[in-house]
Design a protein around this motif. Structure first.
Motif, PDB file in Angstrom:
ATOM      1  N   LEU A  65       0.822  -1.211   0.000  1.00  0.00           N
ATOM      2  CA  LEU A  65       0.000   0.000   0.000  1.00  0.00           C
ATOM      3  C   LEU A  65       0.857   1.262   0.000  1.00  0.00           C
ATOM      4  N   ALA A  66       1.969   1.235   0.742  1.00  0.00           N
ATOM      5  CA  ALA A  66       2.857   2.398   0.794  1.00  0.00           C
ATOM      6  C   ALA A  66       3.537   2.627  -0.550  1.00  0.00           C
ATOM      7  N   VAL A  67       4.004   1.564  -1.180  1.00  0.00           N
ATOM      8  CA  VAL A  67       4.648   1.676  -2.489  1.00  0.00           C
ATOM      9  C   VAL A  67       3.635   2.172  -3.525  1.00  0.00           C
ATOM     10  N   LYS A  68       2.417   1.672  -3.448  1.00  0.00           N
ATOM     11  CA  LYS A  68       1.352   2.121  -4.353  1.00  0.00           C
ATOM     12  C   LYS A  68       1.057   3.601  -4.130  1.00  0.00           C
ATOM     13  N   GLN A  69       1.022   4.020  -2.859  1.00  0.00           N
ATOM     14  CA  GLN A  69       0.778   5.422  -2.512  1.00  0.00           C
ATOM     15  C   GLN A  69       1.862   6.318  -3.108  1.00  0.00           C
ATOM     16  N   LEU A  70       3.083   5.809  -3.168  1.00  0.00           N
ATOM     17  CA  LEU A  70       4.198   6.583  -3.721  1.00  0.00           C
ATOM     18  C   LEU A  70       4.158   6.675  -5.247  1.00  0.00           C
ATOM     19  N   GLY A  71       3.271   5.917  -5.868  1.00  0.00           N
ATOM     20  CA  GLY A  71       3.145   5.973  -7.315  1.00  0.00           C
ATOM     21  C   GLY A  71       4.058   5.029  -8.074  1.00  0.00           C
ATOM     22  N   HIS A  72       4.687   4.089  -7.375  1.00  0.00           N
ATOM     23  CA  HIS A  72       5.548   3.128  -8.056  1.00  0.00           C
ATOM     24  C   HIS A  72       4.691   2.178  -8.889  1.00  0.00           C
ATOM     25  N   GLU A  73       5.270   1.613  -9.911  1.00  0.00           N
ATOM     26  CA  GLU A  73       4.545   0.682 -10.769  1.00  0.00           C
ATOM     27  C   GLU A  73       4.845  -0.775 -10.438  1.00  0.00           C
ATOM     28  N   THR A  74       5.985  -1.031  -9.774  1.00  0.00           N
ATOM     29  CA  THR A  74       6.368  -2.398  -9.433  1.00  0.00           C
ATOM     30  C   THR A  74       6.826  -2.451  -7.972  1.00  0.00           C
ATOM     31  N   ILE A  75       6.945  -3.679  -7.467  1.00  0.00           N
ATOM     32  CA  ILE A  75       7.450  -3.894  -6.110  1.00  0.00           C
ATOM     33  C   ILE A  75       8.284  -5.172  -6.109  1.00  0.00           C
ATOM     34  N   HIS A  76       9.338  -5.187  -5.310  1.00  0.00           N
ATOM     35  CA  HIS A  76      10.187  -6.370  -5.188  1.00  0.00           C
ATOM     36  C   HIS A  76       9.444  -7.406  -4.348  1.00  0.00           C
ATOM     37  N   ALA A  77       9.355  -8.628  -4.864  1.00  0.00           N
ATOM     38  CA  ALA A  77       8.562  -9.664  -4.195  1.00  0.00           C
ATOM     39  C   ALA A  77       9.266 -11.010  -4.219  1.00  0.00           C
ATOM     40  N   MET A  78       9.005 -11.783  -3.179  1.00  0.00           N
ATOM     41  CA  MET A  78       9.412 -13.185  -3.126  1.00  0.00           C
ATOM     42  C   MET A  78       8.178 -13.988  -3.529  1.00  0.00           C
ATOM     43  N   VAL A  79       8.288 -14.726  -4.622  1.00  0.00           N
ATOM     44  CA  VAL A  79       7.179 -15.537  -5.113  1.00  0.00           C
ATOM     45  C   VAL A  79       7.375 -16.954  -4.591  1.00  0.00           C
TER      46      VAL A  79
END
Length: 95
Positions: A65-79
């Motif tokens: 939610l914080a990354v989305k609020q900042l307007g980023h398009e991607t996020i680093h994730a462990m799948v």
């Protein structure tokens, strides 16, 4: 498990685990921290079995939610695979 940059539009929540009021509290502080020092810990996701999105967030709703609020398009994730998700990673708090 693999690590990758995932488009935010491919992420969602299991309907029974949607963000709560606690998740939304102090989100501005977390967003400010991420803006200053970056995302220090990837979110944990698995392929979605129930929703229209590609992945469900197991851990890291507030970071998402914080990354989305900042307007980023991607996020680093462990799948992680479905077997790891069955181990109830979502019940372990990493935040």
């Amino acid at each position: 498990m693999i690590f990758e940059e995932v488009p935010l539009e491919e992420l969602g929540f299991n309907p029974s685990e949607a963000p709560s009021a606690d998740d939304l509290a102090n989100l501005d502080d977390l967003a400010e921290s991420i803006e200053k020092v970056g995302l220090l810990q990837p979110i944990i996701i698995c392929e979605s079995a129930s929703g229209p999105q590609r992945y469900d967030i197991l851990q890291g709703r507030r970071r998402y939610l914080a990354v989305k609020q900042l307007g980023h398009e991607t996020i680093h994730a462990m799948v992680v695979d479905a077997d790891a998700a069955d181990l109830k990673l979502s019940s372990v708090s990493f935040e």
